[in-house]
Scaffold this motif. Structure first.
Motif, PDB file in Angstrom:
ATOM      1  N   VAL A 178      49.213   4.815 -29.727  1.00 34.29           N
ATOM      2  CA  VAL A 178      48.046   4.497 -28.898  1.00 34.29           C
ATOM      3  C   VAL A 178      48.456   3.592 -27.734  1.00 34.29           C
ATOM      4  CG1 VAL A 178      45.837   3.242 -28.861  1.00 34.29           C
ATOM      5  CG2 VAL A 178      46.324   4.865 -30.704  1.00 34.29           C
ATOM      6  N   ASN A 179      49.302   2.617 -28.022  1.00 35.46           N
ATOM      7  CA  ASN A 179      49.689   1.667 -26.978  1.00 35.46           C
ATOM      8  C   ASN A 179      50.765   2.190 -26.036  1.00 35.46           C
ATOM      9  OD1 ASN A 179      48.266  -1.115 -27.268  1.00 35.46           O
ATOM     10  ND2 ASN A 179      48.591  -0.374 -29.341  1.00 35.46           N
ATOM     11  N   ALA A 180      51.711   2.933 -26.587  1.00 37.04           N
ATOM     12  CA  ALA A 180      52.811   3.399 -25.746  1.00 37.04           C
ATOM     13  C   ALA A 180      52.464   4.672 -24.978  1.00 37.04           C
ATOM     14  CB  ALA A 180      54.054   3.640 -26.605  1.00 37.04           C
ATOM     15  N   ARG A 181      51.538   5.464 -25.494  1.00 39.72           N
ATOM     16  CA  ARG A 181      51.226   6.747 -24.880  1.00 39.72           C
ATOM     17  C   ARG A 181      49.776   6.838 -24.383  1.00 39.72           C
ATOM     18  NH1 ARG A 181      56.111   7.423 -24.881  1.00 39.72           N
ATOM     19  NH2 ARG A 181      57.262   8.961 -26.116  1.00 39.72           N
ATOM     20  N   MET A 182      48.857   6.711 -25.321  1.00 39.11           N
ATOM     21  CA  MET A 182      47.465   7.043 -25.026  1.00 39.11           C
ATOM     22  C   MET A 182      46.882   6.155 -23.917  1.00 39.11           C
ATOM     23  SD  MET A 182      44.561   7.314 -27.954  1.00 39.11           S
ATOM     24  CE  MET A 182      43.029   8.217 -27.787  1.00 39.11           C
ATOM     25  N   ILE A 183      47.091   4.867 -24.020  1.00 38.38           N
ATOM     26  CA  ILE A 183      46.504   3.969 -23.022  1.00 38.38           C
ATOM     27  C   ILE A 183      47.142   4.190 -21.640  1.00 38.38           C
ATOM     28  CG2 ILE A 183      46.161   1.540 -22.355  1.00 38.38           C
ATOM     29  CD1 ILE A 183      45.703   0.933 -25.353  1.00 38.38           C
ATOM     30  N   PRO A 184      48.496   4.202 -21.541  1.00 35.25           N
ATOM     31  CA  PRO A 184      49.070   4.522 -20.224  1.00 35.25           C
ATOM     32  C   PRO A 184      48.630   5.893 -19.708  1.00 35.25           C
ATOM     33  CG  PRO A 184      50.772   3.690 -21.710  1.00 35.25           C
ATOM     34  CD  PRO A 184      49.537   3.857 -22.528  1.00 35.25           C
ATOM     35  N   ASN A 186      42.258   1.679 -29.665  1.00 35.04           N
ATOM     36  CA  ASN A 186      43.092   0.514 -29.967  1.00 35.04           C
ATOM     37  C   ASN A 186      42.291  -0.598 -30.644  1.00 35.04           C
ATOM     38  OD1 ASN A 186      45.667  -0.843 -29.839  1.00 35.04           O
ATOM     39  ND2 ASN A 186      44.653  -2.244 -28.413  1.00 35.04           N
ATOM     40  N   LYS A 187      41.076  -0.814 -30.163  1.00 34.17           N
ATOM     41  CA  LYS A 187      40.201  -1.834 -30.759  1.00 34.17           C
ATOM     42  C   LYS A 187      40.000  -1.541 -32.253  1.00 34.17           C
ATOM     43  CE  LYS A 187      36.951  -5.020 -30.968  1.00 34.17           C
ATOM     44  NZ  LYS A 187      37.370  -6.425 -30.976  1.00 34.17           N
ATOM     45  N   ILE A 188      39.747  -0.277 -32.576  1.00 30.89           N
ATOM     46  CA  ILE A 188      39.513   0.118 -33.973  1.00 30.89           C
ATOM     47  C   ILE A 188      40.795  -0.082 -34.796  1.00 30.89           C
ATOM     48  CG2 ILE A 188      38.912   2.064 -35.511  1.00 30.89           C
ATOM     49  CD1 ILE A 188      36.518   1.156 -33.841  1.00 30.89           C
ATOM     50  N   VAL A 189      41.935   0.290 -34.221  1.00 27.87           N
ATOM     51  CA  VAL A 189      43.205   0.119 -34.938  1.00 27.87           C
ATOM     52  C   VAL A 189      43.430  -1.364 -35.270  1.00 27.87           C
ATOM     53  CG1 VAL A 189      45.713   0.240 -34.676  1.00 27.87           C
ATOM     54  CG2 VAL A 189      44.321   2.212 -34.073  1.00 27.87           C
ATOM     55  N   GLU A 232      55.222  15.135 -18.705  1.00 24.18           N
ATOM     56  CA  GLU A 232      55.198  14.071 -19.702  1.00 24.18           C
ATOM     57  C   GLU A 232      53.898  14.101 -20.517  1.00 24.18           C
ATOM     58  OE1 GLU A 232      56.603  10.368 -17.922  1.00 24.18           O
ATOM     59  OE2 GLU A 232      55.405   9.338 -19.448  1.00 24.18           O
ATOM     60  N   LEU A 233      52.784  14.240 -19.799  1.00 23.61           N
ATOM     61  CA  LEU A 233      51.505  14.246 -20.503  1.00 23.61           C
ATOM     62  C   LEU A 233      51.341  15.492 -21.372  1.00 23.61           C
ATOM     63  CD1 LEU A 233      50.893  11.739 -18.746  1.00 23.61           C
ATOM     64  CD2 LEU A 233      48.542  12.553 -18.615  1.00 23.61           C
ATOM     65  N   SER A 234      51.888  16.637 -20.910  1.00 27.15           N
ATOM     66  CA  SER A 234      51.835  17.833 -21.774  1.00 27.15           C
ATOM     67  C   SER A 234      52.602  17.581 -23.062  1.00 27.15           C
ATOM     68  CB  SER A 234      52.460  19.068 -21.128  1.00 27.15           C
ATOM     69  OG  SER A 234      52.262  19.105 -19.787  1.00 27.15           O
ATOM     70  N   LYS A 235      53.709  16.865 -22.928  1.00 25.37           N
ATOM     71  CA  LYS A 235      54.505  16.543 -24.111  1.00 25.37           C
ATOM     72  C   LYS A 235      53.695  15.652 -25.063  1.00 25.37           C
ATOM     73  CE  LYS A 235      58.513  14.230 -24.574  1.00 25.37           C
ATOM     74  NZ  LYS A 235      59.294  13.309 -23.730  1.00 25.37           N
ATOM     75  N   HIS A 236      52.960  14.728 -24.485  1.00 23.87           N
ATOM     76  CA  HIS A 236      52.155  13.837 -25.322  1.00 23.87           C
ATOM     77  C   HIS A 236      51.038  14.585 -26.049  1.00 23.87           C
ATOM     78  CE1 HIS A 236      53.517  10.367 -22.473  1.00 23.87           C
ATOM     79  NE2 HIS A 236      54.508  10.898 -23.175  1.00 23.87           N
ATOM     80  N   TYR A 237      50.556  15.659 -25.402  1.00 25.81           N
ATOM     81  CA  TYR A 237      49.556  16.515 -26.060  1.00 25.81           C
ATOM     82  C   TYR A 237      50.111  16.973 -27.407  1.00 25.81           C
ATOM     83  CZ  TYR A 237      46.672  20.723 -26.899  1.00 25.81           C
ATOM     84  OH  TYR A 237      45.846  21.688 -27.454  1.00 25.81           O
ATOM     85  N   MET A 238      51.350  17.443 -27.388  1.00 26.32           N
ATOM     86  CA  MET A 238      51.996  17.946 -28.623  1.00 26.32           C
ATOM     87  C   MET A 238      52.220  16.791 -29.600  1.00 26.32           C
ATOM     88  SD  MET A 238      52.749  21.133 -27.604  1.00 26.32           S
ATOM     89  CE  MET A 238      52.974  21.984 -26.054  1.00 26.32           C
ATOM     90  N   GLU A 239      52.756  15.683 -29.086  1.00 25.70           N
ATOM     91  CA  GLU A 239      53.037  14.536 -29.954  1.00 25.70           C
ATOM     92  C   GLU A 239      51.769  14.028 -30.647  1.00 25.70           C
ATOM     93  OE1 GLU A 239      56.533  12.685 -27.088  1.00 25.70           O
ATOM     94  OE2 GLU A 239      54.952  11.366 -27.813  1.00 25.70           O
ATOM     95  N   ALA A 240      50.662  14.038 -29.894  1.00 25.12           N
ATOM     96  CA  ALA A 240      49.415  13.469 -30.420  1.00 25.12           C
ATOM     97  C   ALA A 240      48.967  14.172 -31.694  1.00 25.12           C
ATOM     98  CB  ALA A 240      48.315  13.554 -29.364  1.00 25.12           C
ATOM     99  N   LEU A 241      49.312  15.460 -31.804  1.00 32.38           N
ATOM    100  CA  LEU A 241      48.884  16.221 -32.987  1.00 32.38           C
ATOM    101  C   LEU A 241      49.344  15.539 -34.276  1.00 32.38           C
ATOM    102  CD1 LEU A 241      49.640  19.796 -31.656  1.00 32.38           C
ATOM    103  CD2 LEU A 241      47.388  18.949 -32.347  1.00 32.38           C
ATOM    104  N   GLU A 242      50.531  14.949 -34.224  1.00 37.16           N
ATOM    105  CA  GLU A 242      51.047  14.291 -35.424  1.00 37.16           C
ATOM    106  C   GLU A 242      50.203  13.059 -35.789  1.00 37.16           C
ATOM    107  OE1 GLU A 242      55.068  12.819 -35.231  1.00 37.16           O
ATOM    108  OE2 GLU A 242      54.839  11.868 -37.204  1.00 37.16           O
ATOM    109  N   TYR A 243      49.753  12.334 -34.785  1.00 37.12           N
ATOM    110  CA  TYR A 243      49.064  11.073 -35.063  1.00 37.12           C
ATOM    111  C   TYR A 243      47.619  11.280 -35.514  1.00 37.12           C
ATOM    112  CZ  TYR A 243      53.389   9.352 -33.344  1.00 37.12           C
ATOM    113  OH  TYR A 243      54.733   9.128 -33.223  1.00 37.12           O
ATOM    114  N   SER A 244      46.949  12.302 -34.969  1.00 40.90           N
ATOM    115  CA  SER A 244      45.598  12.582 -35.467  1.00 40.90           C
ATOM    116  C   SER A 244      45.682  13.100 -36.902  1.00 40.90           C
ATOM    117  CB  SER A 244      44.873  13.572 -34.562  1.00 40.90           C
ATOM    118  OG  SER A 244      45.633  14.741 -34.363  1.00 40.90           O
ATOM    119  N   ARG A 245      46.731  13.884 -37.168  1.00 39.38           N
ATOM    120  CA  ARG A 245      46.956  14.368 -38.531  1.00 39.38           C
ATOM    121  C   ARG A 245      47.181  13.179 -39.474  1.00 39.38           C
ATOM    122  NH1 ARG A 245      50.930  14.965 -41.406  1.00 39.38           N
ATOM    123  NH2 ARG A 245      52.602  14.647 -39.921  1.00 39.38           N
TER     124      ARG A 245
END
Lengths: 469, 291
Positions: free
Chosen positions: A202-208, A343-346, A142-155
């Motif tokens: 950030v809330n659904a993935r990064m924090i958990p 999350n605080k910054i968002v 699951e976390l490896s998958k989030h690694y890939m997903e995260a690329l979209e959000y930093s972009r």
């Protein structure tokens, strides 16, 4: 005399860092961190047109360029006696927020995760190089998958920045007097819709995800302490609304809070390759000379100190000082604080969006004074960043930069204080000497940016302990 | 109702389908195996081009890494660290590979201004690594303005004696300048090399598909220039020429392509082009802003 372990390159950071530790009975008894790149920005800036400092200093760093445009712009506004209007300031702070989010997402997923998550499926870049991966199969997947997903959000974080500033990295839209963009509703709703997506991730993935890692690596709450001295120059601190306020300049030394005073900042050159009449300088003083023949020097990074103290800077320092994080100071706390800060910054950015007006920017034509000095101090993604400028004959006469990573990665000073990261490593137990994973994990928790920390000039030196065939 | 036995045609159709799928999978696997290796070396610069690459979209960086190339070494992204990391660099040298260098080559004091690894106790300078890989690479791509021309790393007084990759290697080097380089320029160039081979280059070895026209030629504010209507400060909507815009001497497709999800570009943010993809950037492009 213990055995030595050297790690170079310390990968998954920005820039070039070498860590050398001495180990006795599986415990680190000494540590040295050295930056490995010199370009000499302060020397390059001398004689240039002052306004060019903004786009020029951005190029110190590819991952946090907006930090330098913020600090250089503040320094120039100080010397030009210019203040942006409220709306331009709000947009500029929002842009700075984009940089935080981009950095934190990339640092957590692209730089930190491979330390704890096995076999991301983009080999050969992700070869498993040690055996201390502890997540159960499903969670690991699951976390490896989030690694890939995260690329979209930093972009997407950079896309928001480009929407307001032209492009990223090395954005154009932050300038003396505020920003250069004329906000319209189309731009406003575009960035607003992107921010919603990022907040969700950030809330659904990064924090958990960070709590998952913390659960399986609880021993990392018990290493990487450092000195527990914390410093922030303040950021998002000029708004009256509670939800827009983050942190005012603050200092905590030996558990005691102090009022911040920029006059207390010095740079110690005891173990750095510099030579000067005094062992420590103020950033308002001229750039000093270098001497690589100096005995026992081992770093190209000077040692910034606050009232003689080494200080930790960055997300954990800010979150603790501002009361937004109630945990302790450790490798894992540092990593968690960074994620929670995203999350605080968002949330602050959401508030800034609501305050934005569809007004044209209030840019002016700026006349450079003949003789003037100023400074721009602000907390940026990795911590306290300061630019000090001196102008003579309408040119840059002297420019000094103290970056967050210089605070964290400094060498030992003349009092005998090690740098913050060095101190954090000393005392750490290494479980497997052939795979000392603890070192990289502790160092990365500080999110080192060595591109920034080693921007300073070192001239005419010769190698001491480095031999190149 | 009559019971119909298993038809041999249907049966064979089933196996045919399966064998085609198997063949396809095998082909795919072979293709993956055959992906050319890539070394992405960060040298004397800000490591901003790899960050720009992460901003790529259609194809994104995952498509690049999973379908196009096999990335063997990159300081910012790779999992391994220390000697294990650098060994991946060394092991790739005896294979067919593309070398990307971002950052200039700092030559002062035999390259000691930029050490990228320590291997078996020995410091490896960026200069040495560029030399090692540059000699053997099938293609060398200088990505970003520092690698292409020296750029900001070589800005006056050039404290690290930084030079471009081409000047250092003395072999054919494809230049993809820009500060940073646009991810499309990098991925597009790699796509051309791996799918079509020959790449059309201009006299400065830049891919013609991205660098053939000046920013001024296709600037959306060109009509203001032609009519002599000029901006007097940043934030204005007219031609930025009198504020110091370097669009007339800078060759990229920024006005059409745009940046970061194709949403904007520096002139779109009401600031002048500072010529960041130009050979003389930054010294020859200053002042970036004048009134």
């Amino acid at each position: 005399m213990g055995s030595k372990i050297t790690i170079n390159p310390v990968t998954r950071i920005s820039g070039f860092l070498e860590i050398e530790v001495e180990v006795e009975q599986n415990q680190i008894i000494d540590a040295k961190s050295s930056g490995m790149l010199f370009r000499g920005f302060e020397k390059m800036l001398k004689g240039r047109p002052p306004l060019d400092a903004i786009f020029f200093t951005e190029r110190i760093c590819g991952i946090c360029s907006t930090a330098h445009s913020m600090a250089s712009t503040l320094a120039l506004e100080d010397v030009l006696n210019v203040s942006p209007n409220e709306n331009d300031k709000i947009i500029r702070d929002f842009m700075h927020g984009c940089e935080f989010v981009q950095n934190h997402l990339r640092h957590f997923y692209q730089y930190t995760l491979p330390d704890f998550v096995r076999g991301l499926e983009i080999s050969p870049l992700y070869t498993n190089t040690h055996n201390d991966y502890r997540l159960p199969g499903e969670l690991n997947k699951e976390l490896s998958k989030h690694y890939m997903e995260a690329l979209e959000y930093s972009r997407l974080a950079h896309e928001m920045l480009a929407e307001l500033g032209g492009k990223a990295p090395h954005t154009h839209g932050i300038f003396v007097g505020g920003v250069t963009i004329n906000l319209d509703a189309a731009k406003w709703i575009k960035i607003k819709s992107i921010l919603v997506k990022i907040k969700e991730f950030v809330n659904a993935r990064m924090i958990p995800d960070v709590y998952t890692i913390a659960k399986y690596y609880p021993d990392y709450f018990y290493n990487g302490f450092g000195y527990r001295n914390l410093l922030s120059y303040g950021v998002f601190d000029s708004y009256e609304e509670k939800e827009l306020f983050y942190i005012a300049p603050q200092v905590m030394i030996n558990g005691e809070r102090q009022k911040f005073n920029s006059e207390m900042i010095t740079e110690n050159i005891h173990r750095a390759w510099y030579e000067a009449g005094k062992i420590e300088q103020r950033p308002t003083e001229p750039t000093i000379d270098e001497n690589l023949h100096k005995e026992d020097a081992y770093s190209w990074i000077k040692a910034p100190r606050y009232d003689q103290n080494p200080m930790e800077v960055g997300p954990l320092a800010r979150m603790l000082l501002s009361g937004n994080y109630r945990g302790g100071i450790s490798t894992m706390d540092r990593t968690i604080a960074r994620v929670l800060e995203a999350n605080k910054i968002v949330v602050i950015m959401e508030g800034l969006l609501e305050k934005m007006q569809l007004q044209s920017t209030q840019q002016g034509e700026y006349e450079i004074p003949k003789l003037v000095k100023g400074k721009g101090l602000i907390d940026t993604t990795r911590g306290a960043l300061g630019h000090w400028i001196s102008i003579q004959d309408q040119e840059i006469h002297n420019y000094e930069i103290i970056t967050p990573s210089s605070w964290n990665l400094s060498p030992e000073d003349s009092i005998g204080f090690k740098g913050v990261v060095e101190e954090a490593l000393i005392g750490t137990k290494i479980n497997d000497l052939t795979n000392p994973v603890e070192i990289g994990r502790i160092v990365r928790s500080y999110d080192p940016c060595v591109s920034c920390a080693t921007h300073v000039i070192s001239d005419r030196y010769e190698p001491i302990r480095i031999s190149v065939v | 109702m009559e019971t119909i036995g298993p038809c041999h045609v249907v049966k064979s159709k089933k196996t045919t389908a399966r064998s085609i799928v198997n063949l396809a999978i095998k082909e795919l696997q072979n293709n993956k195996k055959d992906k050319i290796n890539l070394i992405w070396l960060e040298a004397t610069g800000c490591s901003g081009n790899i960050i720009s690459l992460l901003n790529a979209e259609n194809p994104d960086v995952m498509y690049l890494l999973q379908e196009m190339v096999s990335l063997k070494y990159n300081n910012s992204l790779m999992a391994a660290e220390g000697e294990k990391a650098f060994k991946q660099f060394l092991d790739t040298l005896d294979t067919e590979f593309i070398l990307v260098v971002e950052g200039a080559v700092s030559t002062k004091d035999n390259g000691l201004y930029n050490i990228i690894a320590r291997y078996q106790g020995k410091a490896i300078t960026a200069m040495e690594a560029v030399n090692l890989a540059g000699e053997k690479a099938k293609y060398v791509l200088a990505v970003g303005t520092c690698a292409s021309y020296g750029g900001i790393s070589a800005a006056r007084p050039n404290p690290s004696n930084s030079i471009s990759v081409a000047e250092f290697l003395k072999r054919e080097v494809i230049r993809i300048p820009g500060c940073p380089s646009h991810p499309d320029w990098v991925i597009g160039t790699i796509a051309n090399l791996i799918a079509f081979g020959n790449l059309e280059l201009d006299s400065k070895n830049r891919p013609i598909m991205f660098y053939s026209i000046t920013i001024h030629d296709h600037c959306p504010r060109r009509s203001y220039f032609d009519k002599g209507i000029f901006a007097t400060k940043l934030g204005d909507l007219e031609c930025m020429f009198k504020l110091g815009c370097r669009g007339p001497i800078t060759r990229t497709d920024c006005p059409m392509r745009q940046w970061n999800g194709y949403v904007n570009w520096p002139i779109g943010a009401n600031t002048p082009c500072i010529g960041c993809a130009g050979e003389s950037f930054p010294d020859g492009m200053e002042p970036f802003v004048r009134y």
